[in-house]
Design an enzyme around this catalytic site. Structure first.
Site, PDB file in Angstrom:
ATOM      1  N   ARG A  51     -11.351 -44.106 -49.140  1.00  0.00           N
ATOM      2  CA  ARG A  51     -10.109 -44.009 -49.872  1.00  0.00           C
ATOM      3  C   ARG A  51     -10.121 -42.927 -50.942  1.00  0.00           C
ATOM      4  O   ARG A  51      -9.255 -42.067 -50.964  1.00  0.00           O
ATOM      5  CB  ARG A  51      -9.859 -45.368 -50.549  1.00  0.00           C
ATOM      6  CG  ARG A  51      -8.474 -45.798 -50.675  1.00  0.00           C
ATOM      7  CD  ARG A  51      -8.495 -47.284 -50.968  1.00  0.00           C
ATOM      8  NE  ARG A  51      -9.527 -47.947 -50.205  1.00  0.00           N
ATOM      9  CZ  ARG A  51      -9.353 -48.356 -48.949  1.00  0.00           C
ATOM     10  NH1 ARG A  51      -8.210 -48.194 -48.356  1.00  0.00           N
ATOM     11  NH2 ARG A  51     -10.339 -48.933 -48.300  1.00  0.00           N
ATOM     12  N   THR A  52     -11.099 -42.959 -51.798  1.00  0.00           N
ATOM     13  CA  THR A  52     -11.064 -42.055 -52.942  1.00  0.00           C
ATOM     14  C   THR A  52     -11.163 -40.597 -52.496  1.00  0.00           C
ATOM     15  O   THR A  52     -10.418 -39.734 -52.961  1.00  0.00           O
ATOM     16  CB  THR A  52     -12.203 -42.391 -53.931  1.00  0.00           C
ATOM     17  OG1 THR A  52     -12.119 -43.772 -54.254  1.00  0.00           O
ATOM     18  CG2 THR A  52     -12.094 -41.569 -55.187  1.00  0.00           C
TER      19      THR A  52
ATOM     20  N   LYS B 289     -32.536 -32.549 -50.029  1.00  0.00           N
ATOM     21  CA  LYS B 289     -33.715 -31.682 -50.219  1.00  0.00           C
ATOM     22  C   LYS B 289     -34.271 -31.827 -51.634  1.00  0.00           C
ATOM     23  O   LYS B 289     -35.183 -31.104 -52.018  1.00  0.00           O
ATOM     24  CB  LYS B 289     -33.318 -30.219 -49.985  1.00  0.00           C
ATOM     25  CG  LYS B 289     -32.778 -29.936 -48.604  1.00  0.00           C
ATOM     26  CD  LYS B 289     -32.269 -28.490 -48.554  1.00  0.00           C
ATOM     27  CE  LYS B 289     -31.439 -28.257 -47.314  1.00  0.00           C
ATOM     28  NZ  LYS B 289     -30.655 -27.018 -47.418  1.00  0.00           N
TER      29      LYS B 289
ATOM     30  N   ARG C 100     -18.588 -38.179 -56.748  1.00  0.00           N
ATOM     31  CA  ARG C 100     -18.974 -39.596 -56.685  1.00  0.00           C
ATOM     32  C   ARG C 100     -20.482 -39.639 -56.472  1.00  0.00           C
ATOM     33  O   ARG C 100     -21.017 -38.892 -55.639  1.00  0.00           O
ATOM     34  CB  ARG C 100     -18.279 -40.321 -55.545  1.00  0.00           C
ATOM     35  CG  ARG C 100     -18.925 -41.681 -55.289  1.00  0.00           C
ATOM     36  CD  ARG C 100     -18.125 -42.563 -54.417  1.00  0.00           C
ATOM     37  NE  ARG C 100     -16.914 -43.003 -55.096  1.00  0.00           N
ATOM     38  CZ  ARG C 100     -16.123 -43.945 -54.623  1.00  0.00           C
ATOM     39  NH1 ARG C 100     -16.392 -44.541 -53.484  1.00  0.00           N
ATOM     40  NH2 ARG C 100     -15.039 -44.304 -55.281  1.00  0.00           N
TER      41      ARG C 100
ATOM     42  N   HIS D  39     -14.890 -45.545 -63.146  1.00  0.00           N
ATOM     43  CA  HIS D  39     -14.103 -44.967 -62.050  1.00  0.00           C
ATOM     44  C   HIS D  39     -12.720 -44.631 -62.618  1.00  0.00           C
ATOM     45  O   HIS D  39     -11.731 -45.298 -62.317  1.00  0.00           O
ATOM     46  CB  HIS D  39     -14.011 -45.980 -60.903  1.00  0.00           C
ATOM     47  CG  HIS D  39     -13.513 -45.413 -59.609  1.00  0.00           C
ATOM     48  ND1 HIS D  39     -12.972 -44.148 -59.489  1.00  0.00           N
ATOM     49  CD2 HIS D  39     -13.471 -45.950 -58.370  1.00  0.00           C
ATOM     50  CE1 HIS D  39     -12.617 -43.948 -58.227  1.00  0.00           C
ATOM     51  NE2 HIS D  39     -12.914 -45.027 -57.532  1.00  0.00           N
TER      52      HIS D  39
END
Lengths: 141, 306
Positions: free
Chosen positions: B51-52, B80, B101, B129
Site C-alpha cells: 500500500r504505502t 551487500k 521504509r 509512520h
C-alpha cells in the site's frame, strides 16, 4: 591512613558517589591517558558518609558532559601551581554523543556503520535520556 | 530543504494547510496532473509494502512525475552491506525526493542527515509512520469535520504499531482530545509515548483490555493488526494475534457516527461483515492516502500550486 600526594597541576573530582569512580574512570577513557591517575574509593565524607575521589595529574581537558551525565553533584576542582584555581559546575547535558550506546536491537544504530550514538535529555524534568533515532530510554543495566 | 521524519516535523498550521491542499486535490485531481512534471520520486523500501509504496508511486505519477527505487532490501545494495548514509548520498544524485521504509527505527532520520533531497519517512520499524498519520488525519477530518474534541480509541497492537504512535503524537496537539488505549498488557503503548506525549501534555487517556466496555464512548475507533514481523518470538505472536476482532455484534453499541479506521493490511481483526457498515472508513483512507501524499510531495518540493 592512605596518603596520596596533592597535585601541582591537574583535576580533582571530589564527592563522587561511593562505588561509581571506576565507571567514571572508564567513561572518561582515563585508562588511555598517559598521565598519573589516582582513584580513591570509600574515603570518609562529612557530606556523603563515604565518597570516591579521582585525581588526574597534568591535564585539565576532560569531558564534563560525561561527568554531568553520571552525577552532576560531583565537585570538579581545577588545580594549578598546587592551588584550586577554578571549581566547575556540572549540568545534565542536553545531548550525549558516543558516551552511552543504544541497546535497542530494532534501532538503526544496531547495524549502521560509523553512526554516532546520540541521546537527548527528555524535557519532562525526569533526568532521563532517549536515543534520538528510536527514542528508547537509556537504562543503565 | 524540509524532511518529514516525525509527525511533529509539521506544525498544526502546516498540517491544516496540507490537508486543505489534499482536499482540493481530491476535488480537482486534473488541475494537479502536471504539477510535478520532470520530478522524480525514489522509493527506498527495505521492507515489504504494498500500500504505502504504491500510494507514493501513484501520487507522483498522478502529478506527472516519475518514480524509481527498490522494494526489498535484497534487491538493493543493503544486501551487500551498504549503509543507509551511503545509499542516500547516491540516491540524492538520481531523484528529487525520496520515501524510505526501513525495518530499523531511526533509519529515515539517519538518511536525512546525509541527504541532499527531501526525505519522507514511510515507516521505520515499530517507531513512526507520519504519512499514514496524515492519511488518518485527513480521513478523520472528512468524517468528523474536525480534529479537536474527539475521543479516539486505539485497539490492538499499540506497542509495535508505528501508525498508532504517530497518530497519538499528531492528535495530541489538538484541544479536547482524549485517548482510550485498548490492548493486551504485553502490547501497550510504549512509555516514550505515554511519558513524552500524553503525560507531558496532560492529555486524558485510559488503558483498558476490553473493547466492549468502551466502544460506546468513541468518536473514532482505530484498529490495528498484531504484526508478526515485529516479534522476535513466534510463541508470543501466536498467543496475542487474535486478541481483538471487531464484529457487527460489538459495533451495535458504538455511536451511529463513529468512524472505524485501520491502516491496513488487515488479517482478521475486522470481520468482513463490518465492511458494509457506513461507519467503516478504512477503504476511504487508502484513497485519501494518495491525495495527502500528493499534497505532501508538492509541499516538500515547493512546487507551485495549480
Amino acid at each position: 591512613m592512605l596518603n596520596i600526594d596533592s597535585l601541582n597541576k591537574g583535576i580533582v573530582l571530589d564527592h563522587i558517589r561511593a562505588g561509581s569512580s571506576m565507571k567514571i574512570y572508564d567513561l572518561l577513557g582515563l585508562s588511555q591517558m598517559d598521565c598519573c591517575v589516582a582513584v580513591i574509593k570509600n574515603a570518609k565524607s562529612n557530606k556523603l558518609g563515604k565518597k570516591d575521589i579521582i585525581k588526574i595529574e597534568g591535564t585539565t581537558d576532560i569531558d564534563l558532559d560525561v561527568l554531568g551525565f553520571i552525577d552532576h553533584n560531583i565537585t570538579v576542582n581545577i588545580i594549578d601551581n598546587g592551588q584550586i584555581i577554578e571549581k566547575k559546575q556540572l549540568y545534565l547535558p542536553k545531548t550525549l554523543t558516543n558516551v552511552i550506546k543504544c541497546k535497542n536491537p530494532r534501532c538503526i544504530t544496531s547495524i549502521e556503520e560509523e553512526i554516532n550514538h546520540v541521546f537527548r535529555l527528555t524535557e519532562d524534568g525526569t533526568q532521563r535520556y532517549r536515543c534520538i533515532y528510536c527514542e528508547q530510554e537509556y537504562q543503565d543495566k | 530543504m524540509r524532511h518529514l521524519i516525525d509527525p511533529l516535523d509539521l506544525s498544526v498550521q502546516e498540517i491544516d494547510k496540507l490537508l486543505d491542499l489534499a482536499d482540493d486535490i481530491a476535488g480537482n485531481p486534473k488541475r494537479y496532473s502536471q504539477v510535478c512534471s520532470g520530478k522524480k520520486l525514489a522509493t527506498l523500501f527495505y521492507e515489504p509494502s504494498t500500500r504505502t509504496r504504491l500510494s507514493f508511486e501513484s501520487a507522483m505519477l498522478n502529478m506527472g512525475g516519475s518514480v524509481l527505487g527498490f522494494s526489498s532490501a535484497n534487491s538493493s545494495s543493503a544486501a551487500k552491506g551498504e549503509s543507509v548514509a551511503d545509499t542516500i548520498r547516491a540516491v540524492s544524485c538520481y531523484a528529487d525526493i525520496c520515501a524510505i521504509r526501513h525495518p530499523k527505527e531511526g533509519a529515515p532520520l539517519r538518511a536525512s542527515q546525509y541527504s541532499k533531497i527531501p526525505v519522507i519517512n514511510a515507516g521505520d520499524g515499530g517507531h513512526q509512520h507520519p504519512t499514514q498519520t496524515l492519511t488518518d488525519l485527513m480521513t478523520i477530518r472528512v468524517k468528523k469535520h474536525r480534529l479537536d474534541h474527539l475521543t479516539i480509541g486505539l485497539c490492538g497492537d499499540l506497542k509495535f504499531g508505528r501508525t498508532v504512535h504517530s497518530l497519538i503524537t499528531a492528535l495530541s496537539r489538538y484541544e479536547g482530545v482524549r485517548f482510550v488505549l485498548i490492548s493486551p498488557e504485553e502490547l501497550r503503548v510504549p512509555d516514550y509515548i505515554i511519558d513524552n506525549v500524553l503525560k507531558a501534555k496532560n492529555i486524558p487517556f485510559e488503558e483498558v483490555e476490553n473493547i466492549e466496555d468502551v466502544i460506546s464512548q468513541l468518536d473514532i475507533l482505530y484498529m490495528t493488526r498484531v504484526q508478526k514481523e515485529r516479534f522476535f518470538n513466534e510463541e508470543d505472536y501466536i498467543r496475542l494475534k487474535d486478541s481483538y476482532i471487531l464484529t457487527m455484534d460489538k459495533m451495535q453499541n458504538a455511536k451511529p457516527d463513529m468512524a472505524v479506521l485501520h491502516p491496513l493490511p488487515r488479517v482478521n481483526e475486522i470481520a468482513l461483515e463490518v465492511d458494509d457498515d457506513p461507519r467503516a472508513a478504512y477503504f476511504d483512507q487508502v484513497q485519501n492516502g494518495v491525495y495527502v501524499r500528493m499534497a505532501l510531495m508538492m509541499t516538500l518540493l515547493e512546487v507551485e500550486h495549480a
